[in-house]
Design a protein around this motif. Structure first.
Motif: not given
Lengths: 416, 416
Positions: A358-385
């Motif tokens: 399954k192709r997964q789309f996780r929510r992330g925050v990109l740090d363009a300065t360092t070129g890194t991305v970190a996940e926000v929250g978890t894989a749960g599909s009800h986590l709108i916050a």
């Protein structure tokens, strides 16, 4: 042709193509320049006039015959009579008589006979007679007619997205209106007996309607128009009647696409599924998380029909599905040259695991300065916050089961 | 305090600070969710309810007591009576009696006494009695109340730019409206006797009005509101009267900023300059190309005043000045967290030379795939056709006199 359910889950690409195929290219409409921002140009824009339309001065100064000032310098100024005063906008510019100069402002037409401009700083700024202390090169500070564009030249090609510079250019060549691609109109339906309008009191077991509001905003942000129809009837016949009424209209609110979220669970009474199954809309699975259960097709409403895409009901699933399937389809329909979100590569900060197949789309925050991305929250599909704190989606291929800290991942940029 | 002209040319940073200082932070207004897209949140958004508001099912299936199914398997199914049917939205959910299960749909409240959900796929889908072929873990497929957010938690902080996910979240916690920062209102003036409205015939020496149209679009693209006032009187007293009338208003069309282009040439009769000089607006030079001649200040109109920025009249100078000074000031005034354009580094394709002592902004096209940028057109500030093909500005520092092929340059991204 096998049905979707027989053929097994679609890939993201397959379902994206199916949704896009529901929407034909939109037609052309004409809008005033002030309303053209963000629209896609429908026809090549050609220049009705040359730019500049006439030879004009690049400086405030004096229009001269360069040869008459060949020897001018600080120590040997040349003094000549000022025969004319040429502000910008003067339409009756007299030819320059030999042995005279004309006072001229930036943008004013260079008189016939003049071949150079002497900036005011190289003179005594006289108005009757003027002392000139520099010898100009022929052509100095003259902007030639057609230097920017010749009349008839193609300035912008069909498919250009219009912004301030493009609209300014259209104005500069005299166009008060522009032909642009019509925006698709999307009817966003909100269904579900558990839903309550924001601002109303909530009973136990009820939740606030949010998907419809969110999707209508997302449709508009994609450049299309949206109407949110909340709390449509839960009765199948009445539901179909509402859609038939809209789909048979001829006005601008006739939907190019009906967008639903939720209401397609297996086993239960679900108005969306019950009203559409067997009438041209197919339901099935896409090999993705979140957003597995999807549906699309052209809904036969007896005498008329309308394109439909059904998204899953969890808010994160709903928005990710919109991003993967609906947004690119809407933008492609209106001729946008870049229907998809920009995708960049970033190094993962942290680790992620993902189910195989399954192709997964996780929510992330990109740090363009360092070129890194970190996940926000978890894989749960009800986590709108968590979704609301993300600025990108981390796109993990179906074959990926884990990503180590620092490994590269593809990232869809959501905030551009 | 020395005047601008005495102190010599300002740097781009100095003039940007001067323009930004003219605009105070805008106040707060409340808008419906549907109108909140692109706006800046004015206050922290806290959750009025927990999300999810109650324990609910993540699957279509059966709510059970896990301990009662400890031994269930394919070879040893457990059969139990179905005591209730729980669709989403049911508000009167009975507690689960021991020895029974409840049929439950995704999103429906988990009844008191149940501690796990068995997905329908692990059952015979019975409605009176059901055969269950798997032993659930306690808590399986139950989404706990408050898992996404607890009531009272801060979900979004003031200063967040609102888009579909943030607006969806506000709806999900029951907020029908949001407090957002007011958009600054900009009155864009178009002055110049050489100007003709697009669509009208052009006499020799006349040009089409384009700066005002372009700047009004650019203001709106920056997130502010704009009104274009074309062909304002060329008479200084009438010009000031028009501005005084607007500036003394109390409605939403009272300008936070008046924006002009052109009309500030040295030496000639220029209504903008004549109406403002000595009344709080300073004119001077900025060490940049294009866009050297600039002006700004708070224009005293006798009993009232208004912030003014005057941009040079060449279209390219005008737009570059807007990008360098006005756009960041407008966005900062409305609390945008990123007032400036994104800046990236790219390698120059080709060569460029630039005069010493002046920061240059050249028009470019960025190739994000190769990380290279190429100039479009030349340095001429009247070349609007080239500007309209650009997607970025190449920012050459004042000290730079040449850039070789392949050298890195800073690039302002215009199309995001």
């Amino acid at each position: 042709m096998s049905t979707w359910s027989e053929a097994g889950p679609r890939t993201v690409e397959q379902h994206a193509a199916a949704v896009a195929a529901l929407l034909g290219p939109t037609g052309t409409e004409t809008v005033p320049l002030a309303d053209a921002s963000g629209r896609v140009l429908a026809e090549d824009l050609s220049a009705g006039v040359a730019l500049p339309p006439f030879d004009n001065s690049a400086m405030d100064g004096y229009a001269v015959r360069a040869a008459e000032l060949a020897g001018a310098s600080e120590s040997a100024p040349v003094e000549l009579p000022v025969a004319a005063d040429l502000p910008a906008g003067r339409t009756d510019v007299p030819a320059l008589e030999p042995g005279t100069v004309a006072r001229i402002m930036t943008g004013a037409p260079v008189p016939e006979g003049a071949d150079a401009i002497v900036p005011v700083e190289r003179t005594d700024a006289g108005t009757e007679r003027v002392r000139i202390t520099a010898a100009p090169e022929p052509g100095a500070f003259v902007r030639r007619a057609g230097e920017d564009t010749t009349a008839g030249a193609v300035l912008l090609t069909a498919g250009t997205v219009l912004g301030a510079p493009q609209i300014g250019l259209a104005a500069a060549v005299g166009r008060p209106v522009l032909p642009v691609r019509r925006r698709p109109h999307v009817l966003v339906l909100s269904t579900g007996s558990e839903l309550v309008a924001p601002g109303e009191p909530l009973q136990p077991g009820q939740i606030y309607e949010s998907n419809g509001t969110m999707l209508a905003v997302a449709v508009r942000e994609a450049g299309a128009t949206a109407e949110l129809l909340s709390f449509v009837p839960d009765d199948v016949e009445r539901f179909r009647a509402v859609l038939a009424d809209r789909a048979s209209g001829t006005g601008p609110d006739r939907p190019d696409l009906v967008l639903t979220s939720g209401g397609v669970s297996a086993g239960a009474y679900e108005v969306v599924k019950d009203a559409m199954t067997g009438h041209g809309v197919e339901f099935g699975k896409v090999a993705m998380q979140p957003g597995g259960p999807q549906g699309c097709g052209r809904l036969d409403l007896g005498g008329t029909s309308v394109a439909v895409a059904t998204l899953p009901g969890n808010p994160v699933s709903s928005l990710v599905s919109f991003e993967a399937f609906v947004r690119p389809a809407l933008r492609a329909a209106m001729g946008h040259p870049a229907p998809a979100r920009p995708v960049v590569s970033a190094r993962l900060a942290g680790e992620l695991s993902s189910p195989a197949g399954k192709r997964q789309f996780r929510r992330g925050v990109l740090d363009a300065t360092t070129g890194t991305v970190a996940e926000v929250g978890t894989a749960g599909s009800h986590l709108i916050a968590a979704l609301a704190r993300a600025d990108c989606l981390i796109d993990l291929p179906a074959a990926t089961t884990s990503v180590a800290d620092g490994e590269p991942v593809a990232v869809w940029l959501l905030d551009t």
